[in-house]
Write an enzyme that holds these catalytic residues in place. Sequence first.
Site, PDB file in Angstrom:
ATOM      1  N   LYS A  52      -2.487  -6.216   0.893  1.00 27.25           N
ATOM      2  CA  LYS A  52      -2.635  -7.330  -0.769  1.00 27.25           C
ATOM      3  C   LYS A  52      -2.598  -7.387  -1.717  1.00 27.25           C
ATOM      4  O   LYS A  52      -1.371  -8.502  -2.217  1.00 27.25           O
ATOM      5  CB  LYS A  52      -4.577  -7.159  -1.093  1.00 27.25           C
ATOM      6  CG  LYS A  52      -5.161  -8.532   0.436  1.00 27.25           C
ATOM      7  CD  LYS A  52      -6.655  -7.284   0.319  1.00 27.25           C
ATOM      8  CE  LYS A  52      -7.116  -7.985   1.911  1.00 27.25           C
ATOM      9  NZ  LYS A  52      -8.780  -7.047   2.043  1.00 27.25           N
ATOM     10  N   GLN A  96     -12.087  -4.075  -1.616  1.00 28.32           N
ATOM     11  CA  GLN A  96     -12.006  -3.704  -0.886  1.00 28.32           C
ATOM     12  C   GLN A  96     -13.589  -3.456   0.271  1.00 28.32           C
ATOM     13  O   GLN A  96     -13.965  -2.627  -0.180  1.00 28.32           O
ATOM     14  CB  GLN A  96     -10.881  -2.811  -0.325  1.00 28.32           C
ATOM     15  CG  GLN A  96     -10.505  -2.531   1.110  1.00 28.32           C
ATOM     16  CD  GLN A  96     -10.108  -4.204   1.466  1.00 28.32           C
ATOM     17  OE1 GLN A  96     -10.072  -5.455   1.189  1.00 28.32           O
ATOM     18  NE2 GLN A  96      -9.965  -3.647   2.927  1.00 28.32           N
ATOM     19  N   ASP A 119     -12.800 -13.813  -3.056  1.00 27.90           N
ATOM     20  CA  ASP A 119     -13.102 -13.141  -1.914  1.00 27.90           C
ATOM     21  C   ASP A 119     -14.498 -13.988  -0.771  1.00 27.90           C
ATOM     22  O   ASP A 119     -14.732 -14.272   0.316  1.00 27.90           O
ATOM     23  CB  ASP A 119     -13.659 -11.926  -1.874  1.00 27.90           C
ATOM     24  CG  ASP A 119     -13.029 -11.082  -0.712  1.00 27.90           C
ATOM     25  OD1 ASP A 119     -12.164 -11.359  -0.222  1.00 27.90           O
ATOM     26  OD2 ASP A 119     -12.907  -9.733  -1.250  1.00 27.90           O
TER      27      ASP A 119
HETATM   28  N1  GUN Z   1     -12.500  -5.498   4.555  1.00 29.08           N
HETATM   29  C1  GUN Z   1     -12.951  -6.283   5.746  1.00 29.08           C
HETATM   30  N2  GUN Z   1     -12.264  -7.705   5.014  1.00 29.08           N
HETATM   31  C2  GUN Z   1     -11.816  -7.452   4.334  1.00 29.08           C
HETATM   32  C3  GUN Z   1     -12.026  -8.874   3.418  1.00 29.08           C
HETATM   33  O1  GUN Z   1     -12.053 -10.010   3.282  1.00 29.08           O
HETATM   34  N3  GUN Z   1     -12.509  -8.331   1.313  1.00 29.08           N
HETATM   35  C4  GUN Z   1     -12.733  -7.179   1.859  1.00 29.08           C
HETATM   36  N4  GUN Z   1     -12.870  -7.116  -0.266  1.00 29.08           N
HETATM   37  N5  GUN Z   1     -13.182  -6.095   2.210  1.00 29.08           N
HETATM   38  C5  GUN Z   1     -12.940  -6.722   3.435  1.00 29.08           C
END
Ligand code: GUN
Length: 290
Positions: A52, A96, A119
């Site tokens: 990311k 995350q 998100d």
């Molecule tokens: N954990 C698994 N997928 C995601 C996501 O799209 N965003 C975040 N913040 N955590 C995750």
Amino acid sequence: MKTIDGKLLAANLRAEIAAGVSRLKDETGKVPGLAVILVGENPASVSYVTAKEKACREAGMLSREIRLAAETTEAELVGLVKSLNDDPAIHGILVQLPLPKHISEKSVIDAISPEKDVDGFTPVNAGRMMIGERCFLPCTPHGIIKLIEFSGMDLCGSHAVVIGRSNIVGKPVAALLARRETNATVTLCHTGTRDLAHFTRDADVVIVATGRPGTLTGDMLKPGAVVIDVGVNRVPDASRSKGFRLVGDADFESCAAVAGAITPVPGGVGPMTITMLLWNTLEAARRAAV
Ligand code: GUN
């Protein structure tokens, strides 16, 4: 059978996003900023957040990388999120998941300002999405819709079967598919579904998001169906240098033999999740600029 190339679609969209970032800089002097918070060292999470951050920098955005020890307290994390809510250089905040067991994910997500919730995880954004108000769409569901459109399939009037009812993927993707502008008829299957194959055999598109390899096999599909595989599972493989390989929730070989199109793992949904995060971050910065 066609493989739906998530990397290609992601690259096309990222070029558009990078152009948008550059235009925003020229017009307002603003650089979109994304804060990426990782607590602990879960290997899969480390690899996701690294990807990311790299994508964010490559799009010309600011990536603020915050790594915290697994022992970080909930109060410390909530405090950090609140300070980022007030930081004008930061337009998007990503924490995350999963978080260590001693931290309530709900408390942390609730602390994120809905205006910086790129998100789309806060109750405010989830609610806005459900009633069709302007919001940040959750990244994986949004990426899935883009992938299906990219495959050439017309969702209008189709039967979409979603397997898995998580808050991150299953529930929101079912809601997006059923929106008037998408117009699919949606069946949401889950662990309580009595005869999964009964539903999937009628599906024009199956979205499988259970976190369980082998959830969907070719004998469960209607010939020509589109398969979107959201799973990212590590299975031991001594022939690989890392000692594992990634597989999805669908059995690729048998599904590919029956499907009209299928997303690979890796290289399908994953790159699109990251791309829609960049999309939301650019949008958050644009909104902050006016
Ligand atoms: N954990 C698994 N997928 C995601 C996501 O799209 N965003 C975040 N913040 N955590 C995750």
